[in-house]
Design a protein around this motif. Structure first.
Motif, PDB file in Angstrom:
ATOM      1  N   GLY A  90       1.336  -4.783  -9.082  1.00 10.70           N
ATOM      2  CA  GLY A  90       0.545  -4.910  -7.851  1.00 10.70           C
ATOM      3  C   GLY A  90       1.265  -5.717  -6.783  1.00 10.70           C
ATOM      4  N   LEU A  91       1.892  -6.819  -7.202  1.00 13.19           N
ATOM      5  CA  LEU A  91       2.661  -7.633  -6.251  1.00 13.19           C
ATOM      6  C   LEU A  91       3.842  -6.851  -5.689  1.00 13.19           C
ATOM      7  N   LEU A  92       4.534  -6.125  -6.564  1.00  7.42           N
ATOM      8  CA  LEU A  92       5.668  -5.320  -6.104  1.00  7.42           C
ATOM      9  C   LEU A  92       5.203  -4.254  -5.117  1.00  7.42           C
ATOM     10  N   ALA A  93       4.089  -3.609  -5.413  1.00  5.97           N
ATOM     11  CA  ALA A  93       3.562  -2.576  -4.516  1.00  5.97           C
ATOM     12  C   ALA A  93       3.225  -3.174  -3.156  1.00  5.97           C
ATOM     13  N   ALA A  94       2.568  -4.333  -3.161  1.00  7.61           N
ATOM     14  CA  ALA A  94       2.187  -4.977  -1.896  1.00  7.61           C
ATOM     15  C   ALA A  94       3.410  -5.405  -1.098  1.00  7.61           C
ATOM     16  N   SER A  95       4.429  -5.910  -1.776  1.00  4.85           N
ATOM     17  CA  SER A  95       5.616  -6.379  -1.049  1.00  4.85           C
ATOM     18  C   SER A  95       6.537  -5.227  -0.651  1.00  4.85           C
ATOM     19  N   LEU A  96       6.393  -4.083  -1.299  1.00  7.94           N
ATOM     20  CA  LEU A  96       7.248  -2.940  -0.973  1.00  7.94           C
ATOM     21  C   LEU A  96       6.909  -2.350   0.395  1.00  7.94           C
ATOM     22  N   THR A 113      21.943  11.990  11.595  1.00  5.88           N
ATOM     23  CA  THR A 113      22.399  11.752  10.230  1.00  5.88           C
ATOM     24  C   THR A 113      21.811  10.457   9.681  1.00  5.88           C
ATOM     25  N   VAL A 114      21.843   9.413  10.486  1.00  8.48           N
ATOM     26  CA  VAL A 114      21.287   8.118  10.058  1.00  8.48           C
ATOM     27  C   VAL A 114      19.781   8.244   9.876  1.00  8.48           C
ATOM     28  N   ARG A 115      19.125   8.947  10.799  1.00  8.55           N
ATOM     29  CA  ARG A 115      17.669   9.133  10.715  1.00  8.55           C
ATOM     30  C   ARG A 115      17.304   9.865   9.412  1.00  8.55           C
ATOM     31  N   ASN A 116      18.046  10.920   9.070  1.00  5.87           N
ATOM     32  CA  ASN A 116      17.763  11.655   7.835  1.00  5.87           C
ATOM     33  C   ASN A 116      17.968  10.785   6.606  1.00  5.87           C
ATOM     34  N   GLN A 117      19.044   9.986   6.604  1.00  2.00           N
ATOM     35  CA  GLN A 117      19.298   9.097   5.465  1.00  2.00           C
ATOM     36  C   GLN A 117      18.189   8.050   5.340  1.00  2.00           C
ATOM     37  N   GLN A 118      17.759   7.485   6.455  1.00  2.00           N
ATOM     38  CA  GLN A 118      16.675   6.498   6.437  1.00  2.00           C
ATOM     39  C   GLN A 118      15.362   7.143   5.973  1.00  2.00           C
ATOM     40  N   ARG A 119      15.120   8.381   6.402  1.00  2.00           N
ATOM     41  CA  ARG A 119      13.904   9.096   5.989  1.00  2.00           C
ATOM     42  C   ARG A 119      13.919   9.314   4.476  1.00  2.00           C
ATOM     43  N   ILE A 120      15.067   9.689   3.931  1.00  2.00           N
ATOM     44  CA  ILE A 120      15.184   9.879   2.482  1.00  2.00           C
ATOM     45  C   ILE A 120      14.902   8.570   1.752  1.00  2.00           C
ATOM     46  N   ASN A 121      15.492   7.480   2.217  1.00  2.00           N
ATOM     47  CA  ASN A 121      15.246   6.173   1.588  1.00  2.00           C
ATOM     48  C   ASN A 121      13.789   5.747   1.723  1.00  2.00           C
ATOM     49  N   PHE A 122      13.187   6.041   2.862  1.00  2.00           N
ATOM     50  CA  PHE A 122      11.775   5.741   3.091  1.00  2.00           C
ATOM     51  C   PHE A 122      10.920   6.493   2.064  1.00  2.00           C
ATOM     52  N   ASN A 125      11.205   5.138  -1.425  1.00  2.00           N
ATOM     53  CA  ASN A 125      10.350   3.960  -1.574  1.00  2.00           C
ATOM     54  C   ASN A 125       8.887   4.350  -1.739  1.00  2.00           C
ATOM     55  N   LEU A 126       8.466   5.413  -1.061  1.00  2.00           N
ATOM     56  CA  LEU A 126       7.091   5.889  -1.246  1.00  2.00           C
ATOM     57  C   LEU A 126       6.888   6.361  -2.681  1.00  2.00           C
ATOM     58  N   GLY A 127       7.885   7.038  -3.239  1.00  2.00           N
ATOM     59  CA  GLY A 127       7.808   7.458  -4.636  1.00  2.00           C
ATOM     60  C   GLY A 127       7.733   6.275  -5.577  1.00  2.00           C
ATOM     61  N   ILE A 128       8.548   5.259  -5.320  1.00  2.00           N
ATOM     62  CA  ILE A 128       8.513   4.038  -6.134  1.00  2.00           C
ATOM     63  C   ILE A 128       7.149   3.356  -5.991  1.00  2.00           C
ATOM     64  N   LEU A 129       6.614   3.359  -4.775  1.00  2.00           N
ATOM     65  CA  LEU A 129       5.288   2.782  -4.546  1.00  2.00           C
ATOM     66  C   LEU A 129       4.248   3.502  -5.393  1.00  2.00           C
TER      67      LEU A 129
END
Length: 192
Positions: A90-96, A113-122, A125-129
């Motif tokens: 829960g703490l990890l989810a809140a801080s993520l 290119t940077v926008r696409n890479q940032q979108r993928i990383n975003f 993180n949603l998947g990890i959330l």
């Protein structure tokens, strides 16, 4: 604990422990990305938090990054070890959430290119959330507190009804026995 849980929890938590430790030791590279988020969030949190909490919020972004890193390390270790796993998740989810907003603001990027890479990383993180939210509510197959409370109340109601029915049967039986005893007593009076 199942084998899947024994493997999944440490796998899910390793990124938080490693990156959290890095943030504690060396927060400076993360400060420029964290600054816009902390500038907006800290005054909001200080406004709504009780004084004993708001007085303890670090003033510098570097210390806020370190604090977030500490939350990641502690939450990751709790999740990986299974000791306080639901709270840790829960703490990890809140801080993520603020970490993702600060670290991967793809909507601000001009370069495609940077926008696409940032979108993928975003989205990663949603998947990890999502995984963290599942871990936060995982009761390992045991009923949760809400289920136990609801079903406990239903069971108590059932038992009360059963007890009432048993008492009613008992009262009827006693009434029959008393009636029978009265008849026997009356018969003895007539004979004697």
């Amino acid at each position: 604990m199942t084998v899947v849980r024994a493997l999944a929890r440490p796998l899910l938590s390793v990124i938080f422990v490693v990156q959290g430790a890095n943030a504690i030791r060396n927060p400076e590279p993360l400060v420029p990305k964290a600054q816009p988020v902390t500038d907006r969030m800290v005054p909001m949190v200080k406004k709504v938090a009780p004084p004993q909490v708001s007085d303890r919020i670090p003033d510098t972004t570097a210390n806020l990054v370190r604090l977030n890193g500490a939350v990641h390390v502690l939450g990751g270790l709790a999740l990986a070890s299974g000791k306080g796993r639901r709270l840790g998740a829960g703490l990890l989810a809140a801080s993520l959430v603020p970490t993702t907003l600060a670290g991967h603001p793809f909507w601000l990027e001009k370069d495609k290119t940077v926008r696409n890479q940032q979108r993928i990383n975003f989205m990663k993180n949603l998947g990890i959330l999502g995984g963290l939210l599942l871990a936060a509510v995982d009761t390992e197959g045991k009923p949760g507190v809400a289920w136990r409370a609801t079903h406990g109340a239903k069971a108590a109601k059932r038992e009360t009804k059963r007890g009432a029915k048993a008492a009613k049967r008992e009262a009827k039986e006693l009434a029959r026995e008393a009636k029978h005893a009265a008849k026997l007593a009356k018969a003895e009076l007539h004979l004697g």
